[in-house]
Design a protein around this motif. Structure first.
Motif, PDB file in Angstrom:
ATOM      1  N   LEU A  40      40.324  43.904  37.343  1.00  0.00           N
ATOM      2  CA  LEU A  40      40.756  44.502  38.601  1.00  0.00           C
ATOM      3  C   LEU A  40      40.876  43.451  39.704  1.00  0.00           C
ATOM      4  CD1 LEU A  40      41.491  46.991  40.251  1.00  0.00           C
ATOM      5  CD2 LEU A  40      39.049  47.403  40.597  1.00  0.00           C
ATOM      6  N   GLU A  41      39.941  42.505  39.745  1.00  0.00           N
ATOM      7  CA  GLU A  41      40.009  41.453  40.755  1.00  0.00           C
ATOM      8  C   GLU A  41      41.273  40.614  40.571  1.00  0.00           C
ATOM      9  OE1 GLU A  41      38.137  41.027  43.462  1.00  0.00           O
ATOM     10  OE2 GLU A  41      37.324  42.968  42.837  1.00  0.00           O
ATOM     11  N   ARG A  42      41.604  40.350  39.327  1.00  0.00           N
ATOM     12  CA  ARG A  42      42.825  39.573  39.067  1.00  0.00           C
ATOM     13  C   ARG A  42      44.066  40.352  39.506  1.00  0.00           C
ATOM     14  NH1 ARG A  42      45.315  37.742  33.387  1.00  0.00           N
ATOM     15  NH2 ARG A  42      46.876  36.295  34.208  1.00  0.00           N
ATOM     16  N   MET A  43      44.090  41.648  39.238  1.00  0.00           N
ATOM     17  CA  MET A  43      45.201  42.478  39.689  1.00  0.00           C
ATOM     18  C   MET A  43      45.336  42.435  41.206  1.00  0.00           C
ATOM     19  SD  MET A  43      44.411  45.640  37.077  1.00  0.00           S
ATOM     20  CE  MET A  43      45.321  46.857  38.007  1.00  0.00           C
ATOM     21  N   ARG A  44      44.217  42.502  41.892  1.00  0.00           N
ATOM     22  CA  ARG A  44      44.247  42.500  43.360  1.00  0.00           C
ATOM     23  C   ARG A  44      44.771  41.192  43.933  1.00  0.00           C
ATOM     24  NH1 ARG A  44      38.287  45.355  43.983  1.00  0.00           N
ATOM     25  NH2 ARG A  44      39.034  47.529  43.985  1.00  0.00           N
ATOM     26  N   ARG A  45      44.651  40.110  43.155  1.00  0.00           N
ATOM     27  CA  ARG A  45      45.156  38.816  43.624  1.00  0.00           C
ATOM     28  C   ARG A  45      46.661  38.666  43.434  1.00  0.00           C
ATOM     29  NH1 ARG A  45      40.252  36.989  41.094  1.00  0.00           N
ATOM     30  NH2 ARG A  45      41.411  36.290  39.249  1.00  0.00           N
ATOM     31  N   GLY A  52      46.353  49.309  46.521  1.00  0.00           N
ATOM     32  CA  GLY A  52      45.872  49.891  45.283  1.00  0.00           C
ATOM     33  C   GLY A  52      46.882  50.051  44.177  1.00  0.00           C
ATOM     34  N   VAL A  53      48.147  49.629  44.396  1.00  0.00           N
ATOM     35  CA  VAL A  53      49.180  49.786  43.370  1.00  0.00           C
ATOM     36  C   VAL A  53      50.105  48.572  43.370  1.00  0.00           C
ATOM     37  CG1 VAL A  53      49.160  52.319  43.405  1.00  0.00           C
ATOM     38  CG2 VAL A  53      50.675  51.064  44.955  1.00  0.00           C
ATOM     39  N   VAL A 188      50.749  41.389  27.456  1.00  0.00           N
ATOM     40  CA  VAL A 188      51.006  42.572  28.281  1.00  0.00           C
ATOM     41  C   VAL A 188      50.987  42.192  29.756  1.00  0.00           C
ATOM     42  CG1 VAL A 188      49.962  44.094  26.560  1.00  0.00           C
ATOM     43  CG2 VAL A 188      48.546  43.209  28.418  1.00  0.00           C
ATOM     44  N   PRO A 189      51.659  42.989  30.609  1.00  0.00           N
ATOM     45  CA  PRO A 189      51.528  42.791  32.053  1.00  0.00           C
ATOM     46  C   PRO A 189      50.133  43.175  32.542  1.00  0.00           C
ATOM     47  CG  PRO A 189      53.570  43.952  31.508  1.00  0.00           C
ATOM     48  CD  PRO A 189      52.730  43.939  30.280  1.00  0.00           C
ATOM     49  N   LEU A 190      49.807  42.749  33.755  1.00  0.00           N
ATOM     50  CA  LEU A 190      48.484  42.966  34.328  1.00  0.00           C
ATOM     51  C   LEU A 190      48.054  44.438  34.281  1.00  0.00           C
ATOM     52  CD1 LEU A 190      48.523  40.739  37.554  1.00  0.00           C
ATOM     53  CD2 LEU A 190      47.364  40.267  35.387  1.00  0.00           C
ATOM     54  N   GLY A 191      46.800  44.649  33.901  1.00  0.00           N
ATOM     55  CA  GLY A 191      46.212  45.982  33.903  1.00  0.00           C
ATOM     56  C   GLY A 191      46.289  46.713  32.589  1.00  0.00           C
ATOM     57  N   ILE A 192      47.284  46.401  31.762  1.00  0.00           N
ATOM     58  CA  ILE A 192      47.474  47.143  30.511  1.00  0.00           C
ATOM     59  C   ILE A 192      46.375  46.815  29.508  1.00  0.00           C
ATOM     60  CG2 ILE A 192      49.045  47.441  28.540  1.00  0.00           C
ATOM     61  CD1 ILE A 192      51.357  47.297  30.466  1.00  0.00           C
TER      62      ILE A 192
END
Length: 397
Positions: A40-45, A52-53, A188-192
């Motif tokens: 999640l931290e990586r997604m937020r970066r 949030g999306v 995969v893309p981030l989060g998957i």
């Protein structure tokens, strides 16, 4: 007597609850996992993540208006016949030839699933072997043709690539079987990765990338690139990233678009990573109600040219009826546009291998199905193919 009726109602009610429980038992797992911790931290970066999306680089609308939604529902209920072929789609169960250690070939399995054989390595993109593209195998879009072969019949894979988490591109049952049958990593893309881990894929086999990030697997270079789409397996949208992929070997390059509307990012991808020996471009499930997230055939040709593509293979058509247009309309429109703009295309039957160094003459096999004749002339009679079993007659997983 009254007691007997009460007992009967209880039994019927209990059976109904049990049946509903059996039908719904897998749905929580089908919805996938939720990112947390370092993921999640990586997604937020990510530059694409805010509030949030994830967001497209070009603003896009993915939800049709209420009026459009009503019109679409009416059309899908009233044109079922033309949205499905009038006869079985021909499927090649034993593709001829084999991969070249220095060449590039591809086997299209239907919808967006394809096996790339690139300089001796094998990459499977967006595999779905399930009967329906849905969280339940009792409802939802059903296959228009069988899968050309079982998952267990696939050769050893070097990588498995996913474009986004929609049910027609990321299939839980297929992922679970590939995890057991193969040792290849999932890119995969981030989060998957949260979905994959919930389904039993070891963390060591998951490579998550943001757009413009890359990884090397089995000597192949994979670059996650942009797409204009959205994501979501529930009503929560865009909590995972979507994307397209560049797959490059020493001499050969492939571009897989995943799902996307047309946008100016294709020219940038072409300039940075092209030209491409092969592009896999979606041509189906378009509608005026969602022009931002799915290309029509003419836009697919535009994108192919922006990318510097040399050969275009259409995907995302003929397998699931996901829009209101007739099932073969996308490929007819593609053929007209490609001919007008001198673009090389190849339209294999599901399961047919195509070697990019020896592309066969275009065969309009879709026009040979009874009841599916169009105004286009027949280019060449289709070759004989092995007979396919009826849909659902054998286990494909």
């Amino acid at each position: 007597m009254a007691d007997s009726r009460s007992i009967g109602r209880l039994l019927v009610g209990g059976l109904a609850l049990a049946a509903a429980g059996w039908v719904l038992k897998d749905i929580p797992a089908e919805l996938g996992g939720k990112a947390g911790g370092e993921r999640l931290e990586r997604m937020r970066r990510s530059p694409r993540f805010r509030d949030g999306v994830f967001h497209n680089s070009t603003p896009s609308v993915s939800v049709p208006s209420p009026q459009s939604a009503r019109e679409i529902a009416w059309h899908m209920l009233n044109n079922r016949e033309e949205r499905r072929p009038a006869a079985p789609i021909p499927v090649v169960t034993s593709p001829s030839g084999g991969p070249s250690p220095a060449g590039l070939s591809v086997i299209w399995y239907g919808h967006a699933t394809a096996l790339l054989e690139i300089e001796g390595r094998r990459v499977l993109v967006d595999p779905i072997w399930s009967r329906r593209a849905s969280p339940s195998q009792l409802v939802g879009p059903r296959r228009l043709h069988p899968v050309p072969g079982p998952l267990a019949g696939l050769p050893p894979l070097d990588a498995i690539v996913i474009s986004h988490d929609h049910y027609d591109h990321l299939d839980r049952a297929t992922v679970r079987r590939l995890t057991a049958l193969q040792t290849a990593p999932f890119l995969v893309p981030l989060g998957i990765g949260a979905h994959l881990e919930r389904w039993g894929v070891p963390a060591s086999r998951i490579i998550e990338l943001d757009w413009d990030e890359e990884a090397t697997v089995a000597g192949l270079r994979f670059v996650a690139t942009a797409a204009r789409h959205f994501s979501g397996r529930t009503f929560d949208r865009n909590v995972t990233l979507w994307g397209s992929w560049v797959i490059a070997a020493g001499e050969k390059k492939v571009f897989y678009a995943g799902d996307s509307g047309y946008f100016d990012g294709y020219a940038g991808i072409g300039a940075a990573h092209g030209p491409f020996d092969l592009t896999l471009m979606p041509i189906g499930a378009y509608n005026a109600a969602w022009p931002d997230i799915h290309m029509d055939p003419e836009e697919a040709v535009n994108a192919h040219l922006d990318l510097g593509g040399r050969l275009l293979l259409p995907v995302h058509w003929a397998t699931f009826a996901l829009s209101t247009h007739p099932w073969a309309e996308p490929v007819d429109r593609l053929w007209r546009e490609a001919k007008a703009r001198d673009v090389r295309i190849v339209v294999p039957r599901p399961g047919e291998r195509v070697d990019t160094a020896d592309v066969p003459m275009l065969e309009s096999w879709w026009e040979t199905l009874p009841g599916d004749e169009t105004s286009l002339p027949l280019r060449q009679a289709p070759a004989a193919i092995p007979a396919s079993p009826p849909l659902g007659s054998d286990p494909r997983l």
